[in-house]
Design an enzyme around this catalytic site. Sequence first.
Site, PDB file in Angstrom:
ATOM      1  N   LYS A   1      -1.574  -7.105  -9.386  1.00  0.00           N
ATOM      2  CA  LYS A   1      -2.475  -7.153  -8.224  1.00  0.00           C
ATOM      3  C   LYS A   1      -2.010  -6.077  -7.238  1.00  0.00           C
ATOM      4  O   LYS A   1      -1.081  -6.292  -6.453  1.00  0.00           O
ATOM      5  CB  LYS A   1      -2.394  -8.548  -7.583  1.00  0.00           C
ATOM      6  CG  LYS A   1      -3.592  -8.972  -6.778  1.00  0.00           C
ATOM      7  CD  LYS A   1      -3.931  -8.126  -5.591  1.00  0.00           C
ATOM      8  CE  LYS A   1      -3.061  -8.361  -4.387  1.00  0.00           C
ATOM      9  NZ  LYS A   1      -3.404  -7.446  -3.244  1.00  0.00           N
TER      10      LYS A   1
ATOM     11  N   PHE B   1       0.809  -1.225   0.000  1.00  0.00           N
ATOM     12  CA  PHE B   1       0.000   0.000   0.000  1.00  0.00           C
ATOM     13  C   PHE B   1       0.839   1.271   0.000  1.00  0.00           C
ATOM     14  O   PHE B   1       0.348   2.346  -0.341  1.00  0.00           O
ATOM     15  CB  PHE B   1      -0.939   0.010   1.221  1.00  0.00           C
ATOM     16  CG  PHE B   1      -0.271   0.392   2.521  1.00  0.00           C
ATOM     17  CD1 PHE B   1      -0.036   1.729   2.840  1.00  0.00           C
ATOM     18  CD2 PHE B   1       0.139  -0.572   3.435  1.00  0.00           C
ATOM     19  CE1 PHE B   1       0.592   2.090   4.028  1.00  0.00           C
ATOM     20  CE2 PHE B   1       0.776  -0.224   4.624  1.00  0.00           C
ATOM     21  CZ  PHE B   1       1.000   1.115   4.910  1.00  0.00           C
TER      22      PHE B   1
ATOM     23  N   CYS C   1       9.745   1.451   3.310  1.00  0.00           N
ATOM     24  CA  CYS C   1      10.678   0.349   3.583  1.00  0.00           C
ATOM     25  C   CYS C   1      12.089   0.865   3.738  1.00  0.00           C
ATOM     26  O   CYS C   1      12.968   0.138   4.182  1.00  0.00           O
ATOM     27  CB  CYS C   1      10.617  -0.692   2.478  1.00  0.00           C
ATOM     28  SG  CYS C   1      11.315  -0.090   0.938  1.00  0.00           S
TER      29      CYS C   1
ATOM     30  N   GLU D   1      -5.053  -3.866  -1.871  1.00  0.00           N
ATOM     31  CA  GLU D   1      -6.493  -3.602  -1.756  1.00  0.00           C
ATOM     32  C   GLU D   1      -6.764  -2.268  -1.064  1.00  0.00           C
ATOM     33  O   GLU D   1      -7.854  -1.726  -1.147  1.00  0.00           O
ATOM     34  CB  GLU D   1      -7.197  -4.762  -1.030  1.00  0.00           C
ATOM     35  CG  GLU D   1      -6.760  -5.020   0.408  1.00  0.00           C
ATOM     36  CD  GLU D   1      -5.513  -5.885   0.543  1.00  0.00           C
ATOM     37  OE1 GLU D   1      -4.631  -5.820  -0.341  1.00  0.00           O
ATOM     38  OE2 GLU D   1      -5.418  -6.617   1.547  1.00  0.00           O
TER      39      GLU D   1
HETATM   40  P1  NAD Z   1       1.586  -6.585   3.071  1.00  0.00           P
HETATM   41  O1  NAD Z   1       2.632  -7.634   3.109  1.00  0.00           O
HETATM   42  O2  NAD Z   1       0.530  -6.603   4.107  1.00  0.00           O
HETATM   43  O3  NAD Z   1       0.807  -6.649   1.657  1.00  0.00           O
HETATM   44  C1  NAD Z   1       1.510  -6.678   0.443  1.00  0.00           C
HETATM   45  C2  NAD Z   1       0.682  -7.411  -0.595  1.00  0.00           C
HETATM   46  O4  NAD Z   1       0.464  -8.754  -0.166  1.00  0.00           O
HETATM   47  C3  NAD Z   1      -0.682  -6.780  -0.794  1.00  0.00           C
HETATM   48  O5  NAD Z   1      -0.981  -6.768  -2.172  1.00  0.00           O
HETATM   49  C4  NAD Z   1      -1.618  -7.688  -0.001  1.00  0.00           C
HETATM   50  O6  NAD Z   1      -2.893  -7.782  -0.596  1.00  0.00           O
HETATM   51  C5  NAD Z   1      -0.937  -9.031  -0.020  1.00  0.00           C
HETATM   52  N1  NAD Z   1      -1.079  -9.798   1.230  1.00  0.00           N
HETATM   53  C6  NAD Z   1      -1.232  -9.292   2.485  1.00  0.00           C
HETATM   54  N2  NAD Z   1      -1.286 -10.297   3.381  1.00  0.00           N
HETATM   55  C7  NAD Z   1      -1.169 -11.446   2.691  1.00  0.00           C
HETATM   56  C8  NAD Z   1      -1.143 -12.823   3.067  1.00  0.00           C
HETATM   57  N3  NAD Z   1      -1.258 -13.209   4.343  1.00  0.00           N
HETATM   58  N4  NAD Z   1      -0.995 -13.736   2.091  1.00  0.00           N
HETATM   59  C9  NAD Z   1      -0.883 -13.373   0.811  1.00  0.00           C
HETATM   60  N5  NAD Z   1      -0.911 -12.081   0.393  1.00  0.00           N
HETATM   61  C10 NAD Z   1      -1.031 -11.129   1.313  1.00  0.00           C
HETATM   62  O7  NAD Z   1       2.342  -5.181   3.017  1.00  0.00           O
HETATM   63  P2  NAD Z   1       1.681  -3.737   3.103  1.00  0.00           P
HETATM   64  O8  NAD Z   1       1.238  -3.517   4.505  1.00  0.00           O
HETATM   65  O9  NAD Z   1       0.736  -3.524   2.000  1.00  0.00           O
HETATM   66  O10 NAD Z   1       2.959  -2.848   2.777  1.00  0.00           O
HETATM   67  C11 NAD Z   1       3.918  -2.472   3.727  1.00  0.00           C
HETATM   68  C12 NAD Z   1       5.087  -3.430   3.734  1.00  0.00           C
HETATM   69  O11 NAD Z   1       5.745  -3.437   2.465  1.00  0.00           O
HETATM   70  C13 NAD Z   1       6.145  -2.996   4.730  1.00  0.00           C
HETATM   71  O12 NAD Z   1       6.626  -4.134   5.376  1.00  0.00           O
HETATM   72  C14 NAD Z   1       7.218  -2.383   3.855  1.00  0.00           C
HETATM   73  O13 NAD Z   1       8.511  -2.382   4.418  1.00  0.00           O
HETATM   74  C15 NAD Z   1       7.141  -3.257   2.657  1.00  0.00           C
HETATM   75  N6  NAD Z   1       7.752  -2.636   1.484  1.00  0.00           N
HETATM   76  C16 NAD Z   1       8.944  -3.139   1.068  1.00  0.00           C
HETATM   77  C17 NAD Z   1       9.587  -2.541   0.006  1.00  0.00           C
HETATM   78  C18 NAD Z   1      10.921  -3.064  -0.449  1.00  0.00           C
HETATM   79  O14 NAD Z   1      11.374  -2.683  -1.513  1.00  0.00           O
HETATM   80  N7  NAD Z   1      11.571  -3.919   0.293  1.00  0.00           N
HETATM   81  C19 NAD Z   1       9.006  -1.457  -0.651  1.00  0.00           C
HETATM   82  C20 NAD Z   1       7.764  -0.990  -0.207  1.00  0.00           C
HETATM   83  C21 NAD Z   1       7.143  -1.602   0.882  1.00  0.00           C
END
Ligand code: NAD
Length: 488
Positions: free
Chosen positions: A178, A154, A286, A181
């Site tokens: 994808k 997000f 991140c 959401e």
């Molecule tokens: P998230 O892991 O909750 O969600 C990421 C994606 O995975 C979304 O599209 C979501 O729908 C899906 N998802 C969520 N839970 C899931 C599950 N249990 N099983 C399968 N799919 C699932 O992350 P977020 O809260 O949307 O984003 C923030 C996170 O992203 C932070 O940890 C941040 O550090 C990380 N991030 C990392 C980078 C990088 O380059 N390393 C860049 C941006 C964000």
Amino acid sequence: MTDRNVDVCSIFIHGKWVTAETERTEAVYNPSDGNIIARTPMCGSQEVDMAVRSAQAALPDWSETPVVERARLMFRYVHLLEKHFEELSQLVTREHGKTLEESRGSVRRGIEVVEFACGAPSMLMGDSMEQIASGIDCDTIRQPVGVCAGITPFNFPAMVPMWMYPIALVCGNTFIFKPSEKVPLTAIRLIELLAEAGLPEGVLNLVHGGVDVVNGLCTHPGIDAVSFVGSSPVAHHVYQTATAHGKRVQAAGGAKNYMVILPDADPEFTVDAIIQSAYGCAGERCMAGSIAVVVEKAANRVLPDLKEALDEMKVGPTDRDPSVDLGPVVSQQHLDKVQSYIESGIAAGAELYRDGRHVHVPETPHGFYMGPTIFDQTHSGMQIIQEEIFGPVLSVIRTDDLAAAIETCNGSGFGNAAVLFTNDGKAARTFKHQVSAGMIGINVGVPAPMAFFPFSGWNGSFFGDLHVQGKEGFYFYTRQKVTISRWA
Ligand code: NAD
């Protein structure tokens, strides 16, 4: 909170915006005022199947399309992204909550990847050598991987998706996107503009949803590669599931990024950089510098100035007040989670040096606000140090020297960024050499690489071999073929 006349987002299948079959939806909020602004359909295997079939059908023509034509699509896309730059930035602010300036910066970073993708004819060139043996020549070419999927978080609704599909498409792959959401609206606009630029039917399909769609993409036999960016537990799950199903995977996860401050660092510059790093995008980054490791007397010089500067920060609604410095976090649920970490820090004995809870924003009282927060006297055993808080919270660890500071950084299970503030070149070289993280900042608070360098997370911040962006991005989305030829 209002839910009247709110649209359910469409999905994009084979060149058409259509209504998803599912009746399950989740609310999308404007974090600045807490209002519901759209609903995301939580798709399932049926929509994933439709998207895969479409991408498979489009693959033969698209992969045979000359690379210059694929690159031209990206040139036209850049033009449209520039034309709609302000609109896209406002959309990011509306559904994510970061300030308009921060949104502009992130959209700019995304456009730079599309510009980089325009160079595909050069990037996709192979190697060749004649006469590797008598009358025998050898060359390598790069071919697309096939149908690729991209799953995004997000916190960067425009930039992170643009790390993926521009390079995947220009390499000749078809793609299923994808988005998170929580922020579907920017994703939709990005793909509308791509369609306007001349995207052929089926070359990119967009499905909305959460766990079910992600698991569907990771296990579907019609998908060849998966790019994921999100939290580390989900990144690890995606990596394990998709590789177990025979797919190529790059999965970027979460982080705790350490900023080491030596006593010789310029205090004014360092305080500014820490503020940008720890509190920019409300800490939902991140690359956020979430831990300050201060060496010897640096704490006494930096902390009071930092606190004073944070007291001046304006917290408020980013969608209507351009003078706001710190916007809301993405949702009430996320705000609760960040605040529970504050409780955890207090319970573990950390000193709450600046308490950002209880901010009052009278114009939008239902927004998801959290003021800038500092914990002092923390240590590596605390939950607030070990886990990603993903909010405007900085934790301070005090150490005796550079060696102890590096050891502290290297105790983290993550490995995105590590930053050093100093005027000592030898200390900088030692830090760069010894610290266990993939992106290093020397007097740079957020060392996020530009499009032509890899976004190079290490350890628990990345699962896979080839990162997004840079040459590695092109390598991830292509397979090499080596040909040895003899013409008698
Ligand atoms: P998230 O892991 O909750 O969600 C990421 C994606 O995975 C979304 O599209 C979501 O729908 C899906 N998802 C969520 N839970 C899931 C599950 N249990 N099983 C399968 N799919 C699932 O992350 P977020 O809260 O949307 O984003 C923030 C996170 O992203 C932070 O940890 C941040 O550090 C990380 N991030 C990392 C980078 C990088 O380059 N390393 C860049 C941006 C964000």
